[in-house]
Scaffold this active site. Structure first.
Site, PDB file in Angstrom:
ATOM      1  N   ASN A  10      -9.482  -4.852   0.925  1.00  0.00           N
ATOM      2  CA  ASN A  10      -9.436  -3.598   1.674  1.00  0.00           C
ATOM      3  C   ASN A  10      -9.289  -2.437   0.697  1.00  0.00           C
ATOM      4  O   ASN A  10      -8.242  -2.266   0.065  1.00  0.00           O
ATOM      5  CB  ASN A  10      -8.259  -3.654   2.657  1.00  0.00           C
ATOM      6  N   ASP A  67       0.617  -8.199   3.838  1.00  0.00           N
ATOM      7  CA  ASP A  67       0.065  -8.446   5.162  1.00  0.00           C
ATOM      8  C   ASP A  67       0.805  -7.489   6.066  1.00  0.00           C
ATOM      9  O   ASP A  67       2.030  -7.431   6.076  1.00  0.00           O
ATOM     10  CB  ASP A  67       0.222  -9.885   5.634  1.00  0.00           C
ATOM     11  N   SER A  68       0.040  -6.707   6.737  1.00  0.00           N
ATOM     12  CA  SER A  68       0.654  -5.698   7.583  1.00  0.00           C
ATOM     13  C   SER A  68      -0.109  -5.620   8.881  1.00  0.00           C
ATOM     14  O   SER A  68      -1.247  -6.070   8.976  1.00  0.00           O
ATOM     15  CB  SER A  68       0.661  -4.343   6.881  1.00  0.00           C
ATOM     16  N   GLY A 147      -7.615   2.185   9.034  1.00  0.00           N
ATOM     17  CA  GLY A 147      -7.119   1.302  10.084  1.00  0.00           C
ATOM     18  C   GLY A 147      -6.677   2.061  11.322  1.00  0.00           C
ATOM     19  O   GLY A 147      -7.392   2.921  11.840  1.00  0.00           O
ATOM     20  N   TYR A 148      -5.476   1.761  11.777  1.00  0.00           N
ATOM     21  CA  TYR A 148      -4.919   2.360  12.990  1.00  0.00           C
ATOM     22  C   TYR A 148      -4.237   3.703  12.727  1.00  0.00           C
ATOM     23  O   TYR A 148      -3.662   4.295  13.650  1.00  0.00           O
ATOM     24  CB  TYR A 148      -3.907   1.394  13.629  1.00  0.00           C
ATOM     25  N   LYS A 169       3.357   9.860   3.801  1.00  0.00           N
ATOM     26  CA  LYS A 169       3.105   8.528   4.336  1.00  0.00           C
ATOM     27  C   LYS A 169       3.934   7.498   3.573  1.00  0.00           C
ATOM     28  O   LYS A 169       4.471   6.564   4.158  1.00  0.00           O
ATOM     29  CB  LYS A 169       1.615   8.189   4.248  1.00  0.00           C
ATOM     30  N   HIS A 174       5.483   2.052   6.694  1.00  0.00           N
ATOM     31  CA  HIS A 174       5.944   0.678   6.542  1.00  0.00           C
ATOM     32  C   HIS A 174       5.679   0.152   5.140  1.00  0.00           C
ATOM     33  O   HIS A 174       6.516  -0.508   4.551  1.00  0.00           O
ATOM     34  CB  HIS A 174       5.290  -0.212   7.597  1.00  0.00           C
TER      35      HIS A 174
END
Length: 195
Positions: A10, A67-68, A147-148, A169, A174
């Site tokens: 990614n 991994d998120s 992504g989202y 950010k 996260h």
């Protein structure tokens, strides 16, 4: 200088990690193109571990895997560990999620990022998790991120991740929170190495 391979294909994640790691004495590289690891874990932490150990073994150097994903309360935690596979593309994932929430009044959600650093021998050197609470907007907002990010409004900010500069950010997100836990442990590992 120690090489650290980012275990991801990614481009957005790779850029974000390169920015987060830039001040550490590391040669940060992307994993080789075409190398894909099947994510068979039932948790974000398990998937990060699977990816980190596989890429470290293949690359012959330390690997950092993330991994998120996004867990939406009204959807029973979905898309969860399937966030990246919820639909084929980012715009389709956003459209599908907004469609699933079209009649929902409860839109609370949480992003989780699990990070794992593994060595080529398969040993896990570091594992951490970071979380960010917020809710799903009714329409996308902002041009940044991936992504989202355009539909996740971070609690107490009034902004989606896509509206935030990278520095903001990093402090709210996260992945930034997970990295804040990972960074001192990574610095300790690097300083313990013979020079």
């Amino acid at each position: 200088m120690r090489t650290l391979v980012i275990a991801s294909g990614n481009a957005g994640k790779i850029r974000e990690f390169q920015g987060l790691l830039q001040h550490l004495p590391l040669n940060v590289q992307a994993q080789p193109q075409g190398f894909d690891v099947e994510e068979t874990g039932s948790t974000f932490a398990a998937n990060a571990r699977i990816k980190a150990t596989a890429v470290a073994a293949m690359a012959g150097s330390w690997a950092l895997a993330d991994d998120s994903g996004l867990s939406v309360n009204a959807l029973g935690g979905a898309p969860g560990v399937h966030s990246a596979r919820y639909a084929p593309t980012d715009p389709e994932r956003i459209e599908k999620l907004l469609g699933a929430l079209s009649n929902a009044s409860e839109r609370h959600a949480q992003f989780c990022a699990a990070l794992c650093v593994a060595a080529p021998d398969g040993s896990v050197l570091i594992e951490v998790e970071g979380r960010c609470d917020g809710w799903i907007t009714t329409t996308p907002r902002g041009d940044g991120g991936f992504g989202y990010d355009p539909i996740f409004e971070v609690s107490c900010t009034g902004l989606t991740f896509a509206q935030m500069p990278l520095t903001e950010k990093k402090s709210h997100g996260h992945r930034g929170k997970a990295f804040a836990l990972l960074e001192p442990q990574l610095q300790d590992l690097l300083s313990a190495e013979p020079r």
